[in-house]
Every structure is written in C-alpha cells, then in structure tokens.
Design a protein around this motif. Structure first.
Motif, PDB file in Angstrom:
ATOM      1  N   GLY A  45      26.208  35.065  53.831  1.00 34.20           N
ATOM      2  CA  GLY A  45      25.775  35.178  52.611  1.00 34.20           C
ATOM      3  C   GLY A  45      27.017  37.116  51.256  1.00 34.20           C
ATOM      4  N   TYR A  46      27.487  37.595  52.336  1.00 32.39           N
ATOM      5  CA  TYR A  46      27.996  38.303  51.514  1.00 32.39           C
ATOM      6  C   TYR A  46      28.850  37.238  50.406  1.00 32.39           C
ATOM      7  CZ  TYR A  46      31.718  41.886  48.969  1.00 32.39           C
ATOM      8  OH  TYR A  46      32.225  42.488  48.205  1.00 32.39           O
ATOM      9  N   TYR A  47      29.942  36.276  51.044  1.00 30.89           N
ATOM     10  CA  TYR A  47      31.005  35.624  49.881  1.00 30.89           C
ATOM     11  C   TYR A  47      29.797  34.788  48.921  1.00 30.89           C
ATOM     12  CZ  TYR A  47      33.640  31.285  49.277  1.00 30.89           C
ATOM     13  OH  TYR A  47      33.994  30.324  47.809  1.00 30.89           O
ATOM     14  N   MET A  48      28.946  33.679  48.978  1.00 33.61           N
ATOM     15  CA  MET A  48      27.923  33.748  48.147  1.00 33.61           C
ATOM     16  C   MET A  48      27.686  34.374  47.300  1.00 33.61           C
ATOM     17  SD  MET A  48      27.900  30.417  49.131  1.00 33.61           S
ATOM     18  CE  MET A  48      27.145  30.030  48.282  1.00 33.61           C
ATOM     19  N   SER A  49      26.855  36.107  47.363  1.00 36.66           N
ATOM     20  CA  SER A  49      26.787  36.679  46.402  1.00 36.66           C
ATOM     21  C   SER A  49      27.778  36.970  45.582  1.00 36.66           C
ATOM     22  CB  SER A  49      26.722  37.585  47.434  1.00 36.66           C
ATOM     23  OG  SER A  49      25.034  37.972  48.116  1.00 36.66           O
ATOM     24  N   ASP A  50      29.215  36.548  45.402  1.00 31.71           N
ATOM     25  CA  ASP A  50      30.108  36.900  44.545  1.00 31.71           C
ATOM     26  C   ASP A  50      31.438  36.069  45.169  1.00 31.71           C
ATOM     27  OD1 ASP A  50      31.321  37.804  42.061  1.00 31.71           O
ATOM     28  OD2 ASP A  50      31.797  39.569  42.239  1.00 31.71           O
ATOM     29  N   PRO A  51      31.425  34.868  44.726  1.00 33.37           N
ATOM     30  CA  PRO A  51      32.868  34.672  45.262  1.00 33.37           C
ATOM     31  C   PRO A  51      33.636  34.781  44.206  1.00 33.37           C
ATOM     32  CG  PRO A  51      30.485  32.590  44.380  1.00 33.37           C
ATOM     33  CD  PRO A  51      30.488  33.746  45.140  1.00 33.37           C
ATOM     34  N   LYS A  52      33.612  35.399  44.114  1.00 34.70           N
ATOM     35  CA  LYS A  52      34.819  35.677  42.544  1.00 34.70           C
ATOM     36  C   LYS A  52      35.619  36.594  43.168  1.00 34.70           C
ATOM     37  CE  LYS A  52      32.415  36.496  39.026  1.00 34.70           C
ATOM     38  NZ  LYS A  52      30.756  36.278  39.391  1.00 34.70           N
ATOM     39  N   VAL A  53      34.373  37.094  44.362  1.00 29.84           N
ATOM     40  CA  VAL A  53      36.203  38.608  44.548  1.00 29.84           C
ATOM     41  C   VAL A  53      37.277  37.770  45.114  1.00 29.84           C
ATOM     42  CG1 VAL A  53      35.093  37.925  47.193  1.00 29.84           C
ATOM     43  CG2 VAL A  53      35.815  40.599  46.229  1.00 29.84           C
ATOM     44  N   LEU A  54      38.273  36.640  45.109  1.00 35.02           N
ATOM     45  CA  LEU A  54      38.895  36.227  45.184  1.00 35.02           C
ATOM     46  C   LEU A  54      39.605  35.678  44.612  1.00 35.02           C
ATOM     47  CD1 LEU A  54      37.774  34.543  48.889  1.00 35.02           C
ATOM     48  CD2 LEU A  54      39.250  36.865  48.888  1.00 35.02           C
ATOM     49  N   ALA A  55      38.448  35.609  43.482  1.00 29.75           N
ATOM     50  CA  ALA A  55      39.602  35.411  42.276  1.00 29.75           C
ATOM     51  C   ALA A  55      40.268  35.613  41.761  1.00 29.75           C
ATOM     52  CB  ALA A  55      38.330  34.788  41.069  1.00 29.75           C
ATOM     53  N   GLU A  56      41.169  35.528  40.725  1.00 27.48           N
ATOM     54  CA  GLU A  56      43.185  35.911  40.303  1.00 27.48           C
ATOM     55  C   GLU A  56      42.403  35.552  38.515  1.00 27.48           C
ATOM     56  OE1 GLU A  56      45.790  33.218  41.273  1.00 27.48           O
ATOM     57  OE2 GLU A  56      45.319  34.214  42.841  1.00 27.48           O
ATOM     58  N   PRO A  57      42.464  36.081  37.372  1.00 29.50           N
ATOM     59  CA  PRO A  57      43.307  35.908  36.233  1.00 29.50           C
ATOM     60  C   PRO A  57      43.749  34.671  35.908  1.00 29.50           C
ATOM     61  CG  PRO A  57      43.567  38.238  36.386  1.00 29.50           C
ATOM     62  CD  PRO A  57      43.806  38.268  37.627  1.00 29.50           C
ATOM     63  N   PHE A  58      42.978  34.019  35.042  1.00 27.82           N
ATOM     64  CA  PHE A  58      43.914  32.968  34.678  1.00 27.82           C
ATOM     65  C   PHE A  58      44.734  32.381  33.441  1.00 27.82           C
ATOM     66  CE2 PHE A  58      42.795  28.115  35.303  1.00 27.82           C
ATOM     67  CZ  PHE A  58      43.491  27.181  33.743  1.00 27.82           C
ATOM     68  N   LYS A  59      45.644  32.602  34.052  1.00 27.99           N
ATOM     69  CA  LYS A  59      46.785  33.027  33.378  1.00 27.99           C
ATOM     70  C   LYS A  59      47.588  31.859  32.417  1.00 27.99           C
ATOM     71  CE  LYS A  59      49.265  34.964  37.001  1.00 27.99           C
ATOM     72  NZ  LYS A  59      50.002  35.432  38.180  1.00 27.99           N
ATOM     73  N   TYR A  60      46.988  30.232  32.462  1.00 30.37           N
ATOM     74  CA  TYR A  60      47.508  29.393  31.478  1.00 30.37           C
ATOM     75  C   TYR A  60      46.609  29.547  30.487  1.00 30.37           C
ATOM     76  CZ  TYR A  60      50.231  29.457  35.468  1.00 30.37           C
ATOM     77  OH  TYR A  60      51.148  29.517  37.099  1.00 30.37           O
ATOM     78  N   GLN A  61      47.024  28.695  29.516  1.00 34.39           N
ATOM     79  CA  GLN A  61      46.230  29.366  28.091  1.00 34.39           C
ATOM     80  C   GLN A  61      46.411  28.558  27.379  1.00 34.39           C
ATOM     81  OE1 GLN A  61      44.021  32.511  26.997  1.00 34.39           O
ATOM     82  NE2 GLN A  61      43.793  33.906  28.841  1.00 34.39           N
ATOM     83  N   VAL A  62      45.755  28.007  26.349  1.00 30.61           N
ATOM     84  CA  VAL A  62      46.100  26.973  25.314  1.00 30.61           C
ATOM     85  C   VAL A  62      45.814  27.882  24.197  1.00 30.61           C
ATOM     86  CG1 VAL A  62      45.599  24.921  23.623  1.00 30.61           C
ATOM     87  CG2 VAL A  62      45.251  24.993  26.868  1.00 30.61           C
ATOM     88  N   LYS A  63      46.487  27.825  23.118  1.00 30.23           N
ATOM     89  CA  LYS A  63      46.621  28.571  22.322  1.00 30.23           C
ATOM     90  C   LYS A  63      46.791  27.774  21.148  1.00 30.23           C
ATOM     91  CE  LYS A  63      48.000  32.526  24.939  1.00 30.23           C
ATOM     92  NZ  LYS A  63      49.107  33.917  24.635  1.00 30.23           N
ATOM     93  N   LYS A  64      46.176  28.504  19.650  1.00 30.00           N
ATOM     94  CA  LYS A  64      47.075  27.719  17.925  1.00 30.00           C
ATOM     95  C   LYS A  64      47.994  28.222  17.408  1.00 30.00           C
ATOM     96  CE  LYS A  64      42.426  25.175  17.193  1.00 30.00           C
ATOM     97  NZ  LYS A  64      41.556  25.221  16.313  1.00 30.00           N
TER      98      LYS A  64
END
Length: 320
Positions: free
Chosen positions: A258-277
C-alpha cells in the motif's frame, strides 16, 4: 534485454514519470523489465526502507491507498471499476453462517507475454480450471460455498475463460457466479467472506489488508510479500481450502504494498535527458550520444540521416 543479460552487459530500462508540467522524473530498472515480479518486489521493499517518514506515518500513507480504492477514488489505475456497485449489497441467499469463499478473478488476457516468472507462478493453466478445482474440493464440506466475483473489466468480454465460468455454475451446486456488471459490492464481499482467492488482481492484496485470509494462485507484484497463502501444488491448495480455521497472514506485506502504490515516485530520480530547441534545430544534451567522441558530429549525422529519409519518403522534413 535478454541478450544483454546473457552477456552480462548492464542495461537501464527507463520509465518516464511526469507528475506535473514542471517536473520530469524517471524510474530506472537495472537489467530488468518493469514487469519483473522479483524486481518489483525489491522496489516495494526499497520504497519503505528509503523513506524518511516514521513507520507510523508510512502506515497511514499505506492505509490511505486502500481507503481511496474503497471510496472509488482513482488510485494507480486507469479506471475505477467499482463505480456501478452498491455498498452493502450481497448475493441473494448469502448465509453468514457458512464459510463463504470469494474468488476475485482477473482479465486473463492482460497477463499474456509478461514473462516466465508470471507463467511459472500460476498454479493452473487457466483461471477456469482453478475455479473448478476449488469448487470440487469444497464440495466435501457442506458449510463451504464459493462465489466468483467476475472482474468488472470483463463486461462484454466473449472469451472462453470468461463465459466458461457460467457453465461451471451449472455443474457445481456450491458455486455462484457474480457477473461483471453486477451491482454487488466487491468490498462488502471482502468484509463478509470467510476467505478469498485471487489470481493476481488488486482485490487480493486489498482483502489481505482488510485482515482476511487470501489464497493467491498466480503471479503478481505482491506474490512475494507474505501477505497471502501461495500454494505450490494442488495438494497444498486442497489443505488450505479445507482448513476450518484459516487465519489471515501478517499485515506487514499489505502495508508495504500500500505504501509503494501510494507514491511509487519515491524511487524516481530527475530525468536528465531533455530535447531543447536552438536556432531552429534540435540539440540533444545526452552525454552518451556522440560520433567519434563528438556531440557536434552526432547532431550533423542526425540532420543528414533525417534529410536522407525525408528524400526517400518523398516529403520534406520540417526541423523547426
């Protein structure tokens, strides 16, 4: 991925998470697909261990997940399947003095091709065979009856694994099928039943969180959390089914889930790779994409390749 695993080459499988317009996150699965039961079990435990909240606070967060599900609040799913159900409604003839077993079935086709760990954990080739085995085993006990709560997602489904359940009802006097579109409440069934059986649906872990004994007969993300009885053979299953004083499993597993499903983003990290113009062209700030060690040559190669494909396809590529 499997070739890389065999050759011991590290692979990062990435899922993007975009909680809002300002934030872009990623969840990384090292040398594994997101659907891996073993890897997901590890993440469920890591989410609890890495959290900076006190255990009491984490338990409250976990409890909120199950409460939201019961109150028809969309939580980690694509649809609220219990919207058409009425709290308190039970099947006609329900006898609280009986040992009422409730089977929560699943959309069987959703589990196709998920991987060998899913296939190997299924006790029966199909849910149809599993339900029939349960009904036959419980025939020896006059006080046991079986209700099959067909998953609401199967409404209108014409596959044999669904429609075949209604044929089983005709063959077994102790078996009642609750159709997918029935207004009978899944959560009232959980609260009033003696024990439950699941084939991997979330109803299984929700019933376990409600302090009910649950028998799990197929692979799922909560399989290894010791929240359910997981028989490895028909003999083991028969023993559990005929246990006249079956007890709920410890709550720890359902709390972790239940804790994991409440907020699985607790294990997320910044998304470093971005497309820019930049000046009408795309510039990729991705450190490992280079030609002969040069980011500039990589961009030239991309532009050249796209123009070649544009020419081949007979259309003009708009890079703006």
């Amino acid at each position: 991925l499997r070739v890389a695993n065999q050759k011991q080459i590290d692979v990062r499988v990435v899922e993007a998470v975009v909680p809002d317009a300002e934030n872009k996150l990623q969840i990384v699965y090292h040398n594994s697909m997101p659907q891996s039961i073993d890897y997901r079990t590890k993440l469920i435990k890591q989410a609890w261990e890495k959290s900076t909240l006190l255990n009491e606070e984490k338990e409250k967060v976990s409890k909120s997940f199950y409460e939201k599900r019961r109150n028809n609040i969309l939580t980690q799913d694509s649809f609220v399947y219990t919207l058409g159900q009425k709290k308190g409604v039970l099947p006609d003839g329900w006898d609280s003095n009986k040992r009422n077993w409730v089977v929560f079935n699943s959309s069987e086709d959703e589990f196709t091709s998920l991987g060998p760990d899913w296939d190997s954990l299924a006790l029966f080739p199909s849910q149809l065979e599993g339900v029939e085995f349960i009904a036959k085993q419980l025939l020896v006990d006059d006080d046991s009856v079986v209700y099959v709560r067909i998953h609401p997602n199967l409404k209108g489904n014409t596959n044999s694994y669904h429609l075949g359940l209604y044929e089983l009802e005709k063959k077994h006097s102790n078996l009642t099928i609750i159709p997918a579109d029935s207004n009978i409440s899944t959560y009232t069934l959980m609260d009033e039943m003696y024990a439950g059986v699941a084939f991997g649906s979330s109803a299984g872990i929700e019933a376990a969180a409600s302090n009910k004994p649950v028998v799990l007969l197929a692979g799922c993300y909560y399989y290894h959390l010791d929240a359910t009885y997981n028989p490895k053979s028909e003999e083991e299953l028969s023993t559990v089914l005929l246990d006249m004083s079956l007890q709920p499993k410890p709550q720890k597993g359902s709390i972790l889930y239940g804790y994991y499903m409440s907020d699985p983003k607790v294990l997320a990290e910044p998304f470093k790779y971005q497309v820019k113009k930049s000046k009408g062209l795309f510039r990729w700030d991705i450190p490992h994409l280079r030609v002969w060690g040069s980011k500039f040559l990589y961009r030239i190669a991309v532009i050249y390749t796209r123009r070649v494909y544009s020419f081949i396809n007979g259309r003009r590529l708009d890079l703006s």
